[in-house]
Design a protein around this motif. Structure first.
Motif, PDB file in Angstrom:
ATOM      1  N   UNK A   1      13.343   5.930   0.552  1.00  0.00           N
ATOM      2  CA  UNK A   1      12.521   6.550   1.593  1.00  0.00           C
ATOM      3  C   UNK A   1      12.405   5.651   2.825  1.00  0.00           C
TER       4      UNK A   1
ATOM      5  N   UNK B   1       0.828  -1.209   0.000  1.00  0.00           N
ATOM      6  CA  UNK B   1       0.000   0.000   0.000  1.00  0.00           C
ATOM      7  C   UNK B   1       0.869   1.269   0.000  1.00  0.00           C
ATOM      8  N   UNK B   2       1.973   1.211   0.728  1.00  0.00           N
ATOM      9  CA  UNK B   2       2.891   2.360   0.753  1.00  0.00           C
ATOM     10  C   UNK B   2       3.581   2.523  -0.596  1.00  0.00           C
TER      11      UNK B   2
ATOM     12  N   UNK C   1      -7.181   8.524   0.274  1.00  0.00           N
ATOM     13  CA  UNK C   1      -7.338   7.062   0.272  1.00  0.00           C
ATOM     14  C   UNK C   1      -6.604   6.406   1.445  1.00  0.00           C
ATOM     15  N   UNK C   2      -5.719   7.175   2.103  1.00  0.00           N
ATOM     16  CA  UNK C   2      -4.969   6.587   3.211  1.00  0.00           C
ATOM     17  C   UNK C   2      -5.572   6.884   4.580  1.00  0.00           C
TER      18      UNK C   2
ATOM     19  N   UNK D   1       1.133   4.311  -2.932  1.00  0.00           N
ATOM     20  CA  UNK D   1       1.017   5.754  -2.696  1.00  0.00           C
ATOM     21  C   UNK D   1       2.219   6.506  -3.255  1.00  0.00           C
TER      22      UNK D   1
ATOM     23  N   UNK E   1       3.681  12.926   4.454  1.00  0.00           N
ATOM     24  CA  UNK E   1       2.960  11.707   4.830  1.00  0.00           C
ATOM     25  C   UNK E   1       3.858  10.791   5.650  1.00  0.00           C
TER      26      UNK E   1
ATOM     27  N   UNK F   1       1.440   3.350   7.461  1.00  0.00           N
ATOM     28  CA  UNK F   1       0.540   4.306   8.106  1.00  0.00           C
ATOM     29  C   UNK F   1      -0.280   3.614   9.195  1.00  0.00           C
TER      30      UNK F   1
ATOM     31  N   UNK G   1       2.444   9.262  -6.629  1.00  0.00           N
ATOM     32  CA  UNK G   1       2.986  10.623  -6.642  1.00  0.00           C
ATOM     33  C   UNK G   1       3.848  10.877  -7.877  1.00  0.00           C
TER      34      UNK G   1
ATOM     35  N   UNK H   1      -6.380   3.849   6.551  1.00  0.00           N
ATOM     36  CA  UNK H   1      -5.216   3.163   7.127  1.00  0.00           C
ATOM     37  C   UNK H   1      -4.912   3.741   8.506  1.00  0.00           C
TER      38      UNK H   1
ATOM     39  N   UNK I   1       5.303  13.554  -0.015  1.00  0.00           N
ATOM     40  CA  UNK I   1       5.540  12.226   0.545  1.00  0.00           C
ATOM     41  C   UNK I   1       6.196  12.316   1.915  1.00  0.00           C
TER      42      UNK I   1
ATOM     43  N   UNK J   1      -3.859  12.757   1.549  1.00  0.00           N
ATOM     44  CA  UNK J   1      -3.959  11.472   0.843  1.00  0.00           C
ATOM     45  C   UNK J   1      -5.249  10.770   1.264  1.00  0.00           C
TER      46      UNK J   1
END
Lengths: 423, 150
Positions: free
Chosen positions: A421, A362-363, B124-125, A366, B7, B66, A370, B128, B4, B122
């Motif tokens: 990251x 899922x990460x 959609x997150x 995301x 987040x 997350x 981007x 989470x 990012x 975000x």
């Protein structure tokens, strides 16, 4: 298959397949011109749903602008025209799948409804307590749950063909599962989670030698391979239009005419009858017996347009190009430290499921988003097969013939960014 | 990359890598299970309540950075809090991750939870981040059925 391999070999030698111009093909898909988060869209989620070429969009628009009317009932010109277009689309699908008769093509909402139709009509008619249905360990939920429901209703039992660590069916195990109680085999042609191309012809031959009919879930196969239901000799073949560059809400069940004729209706309503009184209803002939209610006329016309488009581009050229693209993508991903590809069958279509050490899919999704890169993350509606590989979820990049090597390279760069990251 | 970083703040990456209170809790008298069917996240929240006080709290499960960091920071924040205090923090947290971009939050009120302020960019997150809290809420209420984000 050999033709595709030969073309792929040619492709590898020259760098590009003969007569396939990806940049020209991309011009046909208006959605690909846009930017996402300020970056050019890199759409690698075609196994979830494919993008639509302008000709399909135009066919749907033209229908609503100039041809919209109900089918099979009006005496006026528009209804006649709509009926003709709708039935033309059925004939196109029949030719596309090499069915011997357009009557063998039933319009449904998608592959899921197609399997439910076969389960509830053919399945309910033919199964009783103690009978067995064979599916495989790599099925989508849509080729598991309808059979579980049928098993609960009839007392039949579900048997599952196991797979090896590459994500290939264990054919010896399948042979052992086939027995006198087996009434039906239903397997996926191309796995949505692993990309495996299953040896469906062999599966069908083996099942038929036991007198057992076979359902093939072709949702992921039709966009990548040419399908010949007569050469396969399958009894049922289902597919979804929206994965085949056509609108959502339209799909197909191919069924052998003699089976369809013997089967009871799936749903009751208008269009599926010849005459109705409160005492007795006479059902319509095949395929209309299975098409209760006003169908998704625009969707069927869109599907016909998509088939015309694919035929024009050339299915063999598409397959050859995708094979080269998949090889490039496999190499690019395999070179990333900590990345593991889930699904490494020898025969594969353009689907790359992967996991990355220490990073949840899922990460990954995301972070890639981007960069304008669209992939799918999660269990891909195939939880049992992911459990088989010991992962709760994967990231999945799925290819279509409008994808480029440059896009694959962008994907690889973005995955490196994820690693940095989370490093 | 800047969005990012908003987040995936250092605190979140740290709690993802080394989640706190990440084990089954011996002597737990309340538990609840939460699912996010969209991505396959699954977690258990364990509580040891004494009267209205959260004496101990832990979690287990699998999920994205997350959700894992959210669960970890949630457990670290709630140890020793009352049920009522926990519910107030859940409300604050929920407001923060769903707020419009311009809205700011009182640092004292949100404390370490502020690390999740970037989640609102975000949408959609959001699920989470809130899954652990919804699961906690179910545990506090003594609900038997598993919580789902859908």
């Amino acid at each position: 298959m050999r033709t595709i391999n030969e073309l792929a070999a040619q492709e590898t030698l020259r760098g590009r397949p003969a007569g396939f111009d990806v940049e020209r093909v991309r011009q046909d898909f208006p959605i690909l011109r846009q930017q996402v988060h300020g970056k050019p869209l890199v759409y690698l989620d075609s196994a979830a749903t494919s993008q639509k070429p302008q000709v399909v969009i135009d066919a749907v628009t033209r229908y609503y602008q100039a041809e919209n009317s109900n089918v099979h009932r009006g005496i006026h010109l528009l209804s006649e025209r709509a009926t003709e277009l709708f039935e033309d689309a059925r004939a196109k699908v029949a030719r596309f799948l090499n069915a011997s008769d357009a009557r063998e093509i039933i319009f449904v909402r998608g592959a899921t409804e197609g399997i439910n139709l076969v389960a509830q009509s053919y399945g309910k008619m033919s199964l009783k307590a103690g009978d067995e249905i064979i599916i495989s360990a790599m099925e989508h939920h849509s080729n598991i749950v309808p059979w579980q429901i049928l098993c609960q209703e009839t007392g039949a039992a579900l048997r599952v063909i196991p797979i090896n660590d590459d994500g290939e069916l264990l054919m010896d195990e399948f042979k052992k599962l086939l027995n006198a109680r087996t009434r039906l085999v239903s397997v996926v042609h191309v796995s949505n989670a692993l990309g495996t191309i299953n040896p469906v012809k062999q599966i069908i031959e083996m099942a038929h030698s036991h007198g057992v009919p076979v359902v093939i879930d072709g949702a992921q196969a039709a966009p990548h391979l040419s399908v010949d239901v007569r050469a396969l000799d399958c009894d049922f073949y289902v597919l979804s239009g929206h994965k085949l560059f056509a609108p959502t809400g339209i799909g197909i069940v191919f069924g052998k005419a003699h089976l369809l004729e013997a089967m009871p209706p799936y749903q009751g309503g208008g269009d599926m009858i010849l005459s109705v009184t409160f005492e007795r209803t006479l059902y319509n002939v095949v395929p209309f017996k299975f098409e209760a209610g006003t169908p998704h006329i625009a969707g069927a016309i869109g599907l016909g347009a998509a088939i015309d488009y694919l035929t024009e581009v050339g299915l063999d050229k598409i397959a050859a190009y995708e094979r080269g693209l998949l090889a490039h993508a496999t190499d690019a991903l395999a070179a990333i430290p900590g990345l593991r590809i889930i699904g490494t069958a020898k025969e594969k279509a353009g689907i790359l499921s992967f996991v990355l050490d220490g990073v949840h899919p899922h990460d990954i999704g995301t972070i890639l988003d981007q960069d304008g890169i669209a992939i799918r993350t999660g269990h891909h509606c195939a939880q049992p097969v992911l459990q088989r590989f010991g992962v709760p979820a994967t990231a999945r990049a799925s290819l279509a013939f409008y994808n480029t090597r440059e896009e694959i390279d962008a994907l690889a760069r973005a995955i490196h960014k994820v690693t940095t990251l989370f490093g | 990359m800047s969005d990012l970083r908003e987040l995936y703040q250092e605190v979140i990456l740290d709690h993802n890598k080394r989640p706190r209170n990440f084990q089954k809790l011996e002597g737990a008298n309340r538990t609840a299970e939460g699912y996010n069917p969209l991505c396959g996240d699954q977690l258990m929240v364990y509580l040891r309540m004494e009267d209205d006080m959260i004496k101990d709290i832990s979690f287990q499960g699998s999920g994205c950075a997350i959700s894992k960091a959210s669960a970890s920071i949630m457990t670290a924040t709630l140890k020793g809090k009352t049920k009522a205090e926990a519910e107030v923090l859940f409300e604050t947290f929920h407001k923060m991750v769903t707020a419009d971009l311009g809205v700011t939050f009182d640092q004292l009120e949100v404390g370490k939870l502020a690390a999740f302020s970037g989640v609102r960019e975000f949408p959609v997150r959001v699920k989470c981040a809130t899954l652990p809290w919804h699961t906690l809420h179910a545990a506090l209420e003594g609900k038997r059925e598993a919580v789902s984000t859908e």
